[in-house]
Design an enzyme around this catalytic site. Structure first.
Site, PDB file in Angstrom:
ATOM      1  N   TRP A 113       0.826  -1.214   0.000  1.00 14.80           N
ATOM      2  CA  TRP A 113       0.000   0.000   0.000  1.00 14.80           C
ATOM      3  C   TRP A 113       0.856   1.257   0.000  1.00 14.80           C
ATOM      4  O   TRP A 113       0.606   2.194  -0.756  1.00 14.80           O
ATOM      5  CB  TRP A 113      -0.993  -0.020   1.162  1.00 14.80           C
ATOM      6  N   ASP A 187      -2.111   6.473   6.302  1.00 15.78           N
ATOM      7  CA  ASP A 187      -3.137   5.608   5.717  1.00 15.78           C
ATOM      8  C   ASP A 187      -3.518   4.585   6.788  1.00 15.78           C
ATOM      9  O   ASP A 187      -2.781   3.636   7.036  1.00 15.78           O
ATOM     10  CB  ASP A 187      -2.571   4.916   4.469  1.00 15.78           C
ATOM     11  N   LYS A 211     -13.080  -1.638   5.227  1.00 16.46           N
ATOM     12  CA  LYS A 211     -12.373  -2.592   6.072  1.00 16.46           C
ATOM     13  C   LYS A 211     -13.023  -2.637   7.456  1.00 16.46           C
ATOM     14  O   LYS A 211     -13.453  -3.671   7.908  1.00 16.46           O
ATOM     15  CB  LYS A 211     -10.893  -2.220   6.206  1.00 16.46           C
TER      16      LYS A 211
HETATM   17  C1  PLP Z   1      -7.999  -1.201   1.170  1.00 22.21           C
HETATM   18  C2  PLP Z   1      -6.910  -0.227   1.378  1.00 22.21           C
HETATM   19  C3  PLP Z   1      -6.852   0.980   0.686  1.00 22.21           C
HETATM   20  C4  PLP Z   1      -7.934   1.466  -0.250  1.00 22.21           C
HETATM   21  O1  PLP Z   1      -8.251   0.776  -1.324  1.00 22.21           O
HETATM   22  P1  PLP Z   1      -9.441   1.249  -2.288  1.00 22.21           P
HETATM   23  O2  PLP Z   1      -9.736   0.028  -3.054  1.00 22.21           O
HETATM   24  O3  PLP Z   1      -8.905   2.350  -3.113  1.00 22.21           O
HETATM   25  O4  PLP Z   1     -10.545   1.725  -1.398  1.00 22.21           O
HETATM   26  C5  PLP Z   1      -5.815   1.842   0.934  1.00 22.21           C
HETATM   27  N1  PLP Z   1      -4.878   1.548   1.835  1.00 22.21           N
HETATM   28  C6  PLP Z   1      -4.914   0.418   2.550  1.00 22.21           C
HETATM   29  C7  PLP Z   1      -3.881   0.177   3.582  1.00 22.21           C
HETATM   30  C8  PLP Z   1      -5.922  -0.511   2.341  1.00 22.21           C
HETATM   31  O5  PLP Z   1      -5.980  -1.628   3.066  1.00 22.21           O
END
Ligand code: PLP
Length: 375
Positions: A113, A187, A211
């Site tokens: 990420w 994030d 999440k």
């Molecule tokens: C799921 C997630 C995202 C976001 O993903 P999208 O599909 O764009 O909503 C961003 N950062 C992390 C750490 C994630 O787990």
């Protein structure tokens, strides 16, 4: 019939109480006094008094849940975490500028990420890797004292819980103590509301809702007020934090139903005892699963014990030929979505706030049973 346990990384399991309440209110939403209004939430104007009350309560409850100080604004946006990877540099990279007039942002790369975030930011600013754990296959967090932070950078981006690699910061870094005056961007998509946030260290934190908060389609941004108003001229108006904040997240139509569901989840968290209760349960769930993995000779997890995620637990079978049989047996027992991310392989159990301890007990019972009699 009891619902199966869903270990999906996201969109993910929701509290059953929240789903039941939403079902009850689907056709005819009741206000705080129990008066039904004749409309479902999806059918309401976002500017009507009914939805306004839903919105205001969701925002106020989130402020309570996360103990967000008054000088931070809460924005309900769209586009998910990935869109924020662009929206953040569009809004914050020009907080400070280097001699060439370009903004700088530093990234601590601890998994997929944060790596994605750095790549996207390159389009909008001078993005730089301050530290990376790639050489260690993202199994640890580089020691903060070793981070190569640039003077004059606008912000430092960290992903405080790497959903795919299962790496979680035990605490947020203190940039001032590291000699940096950059803003910290966090994030916290996959562990928001599972532990307290030290807002004194944070400039902006963001999370996709799917999440730990609610349905996909809602993105949460918490940003300190003085960071508004620095957007690049090319920043789309609907993604300009100042514009979004000035319009109370209603510059354009917000994801109304997702905000309503997130609001029900915030109420549920408060009824359970708030983030303190969420954190205690997260610790219990994670300890039980890691203990079971560590004590086994079939399963293993490669993340250093000081930064193992409480929310996302990747693990492997020493004999990968057993993977399919493992997943089939799990599914037959109502243990769903345990397959690991394709970039990592193996298994992954996501243990978000809505996962009851009974789900982890059922999973660990199965892990032992399968180890005794694989296939
Ligand atoms: C799921 C997630 C995202 C976001 O993903 P999208 O599909 O764009 O909503 C961003 N950062 C992390 C750490 C994630 O787990």
């Amino acid at each position: 019939m009891a619902r199966p346990f869903n270990f999906s990384a996201g969109p993910a399991t929701m509290p059953e109480e929240v789903l039941a309440q939403a079902a009850d209110e689907m056709l005819d939403w009741p206000d705080a006094n129990g008066n039904r209004c004749g409309m479902g939430v999806m059918e309401m104007s976002h500017r009507g008094k009914e939805f306004q009350s839903i919105y205001e309560r969701a925002e106020a409850d989130l402020r309570t849940v996360l103990a967000v100080p008054a000088q931070f604004r809460i924005l309900f946006m769209q586009g998910g975490g990935l869109a924020e990877n662009a929206i953040i540099p569009l809004n914050l990279s020009a907080l400070r500028k280097d001699a060439s007039g370009q903004g700088m942002a530093d990234f601590v790369v601890t998994g997929s990420w944060s790596e994605k975030s750095r790549k996207e930011a390159e389009k909008y600013c001078l993005a730089h890797t301050a530290a990376s754990a790639k050489a260690d296959s993202y199994t640890r967090i580089p020691d903060a004292a070793s981070w190569n932070l640039r003077q004059g950078a606008s912000y430092v981006h960290v992903c405080s819980n790497e959903t795919i690699h299962g790496v979680e910061y035990p605490q947020l870094p203190d940039l001032k103590a590291l000699g940096s005056d950059a803003e910290l961007v966090v994030d916290f998509s996959s562990h928001v509301a599972s532990r307290p946030v030290d807002w004194s260290r944070v400039g902006l934190a963001f999370a996709g809702a799917q999440k730990n908060i609610g349905p996909a389609g809602l993105t949460l941004v918490v940003v300190r007020e003085d960071l508004l108003g620095h957007a690049l001229a090319i920043c789309p108006s609907a993604f300009n934090y100042q514009t979004v904040a000035d319009n109370h997240s209603m510059y354009n139509t917000p994801p109304t139903y997702a905000i309503y569901m997130a609001g029900l989840t915030f109420q549920w968290i408060l009824r359970q005892g708030g983030v303190a209760a969420m954190e205690q349960r997260a610790r219990q769930r994670a300890e039980l699963l890691y203990q079971t993995i560590d004590q086994s000779s079939l399963y293993y997890n490669t993340v250093h014990t000081d930064c193992r995620s409480r929310m996302n637990v990747p693990f492997f079978l020493r004999d990968a030929a057993l993977n399919e049989a493992f997943l089939a047996g799990a599914k037959a027992r109502g243990l769903l979505q345990l397959k690991g991310h394709k970039s990592v392989g193996g298994m992954r159990a996501s243990l978000y706030n809505a996962m009851p301890l009974a789900g982890v007990q059922a999973l660990t019972d199965y892990l032992r049973e399968f180890e005794r009699a694989p296939g």
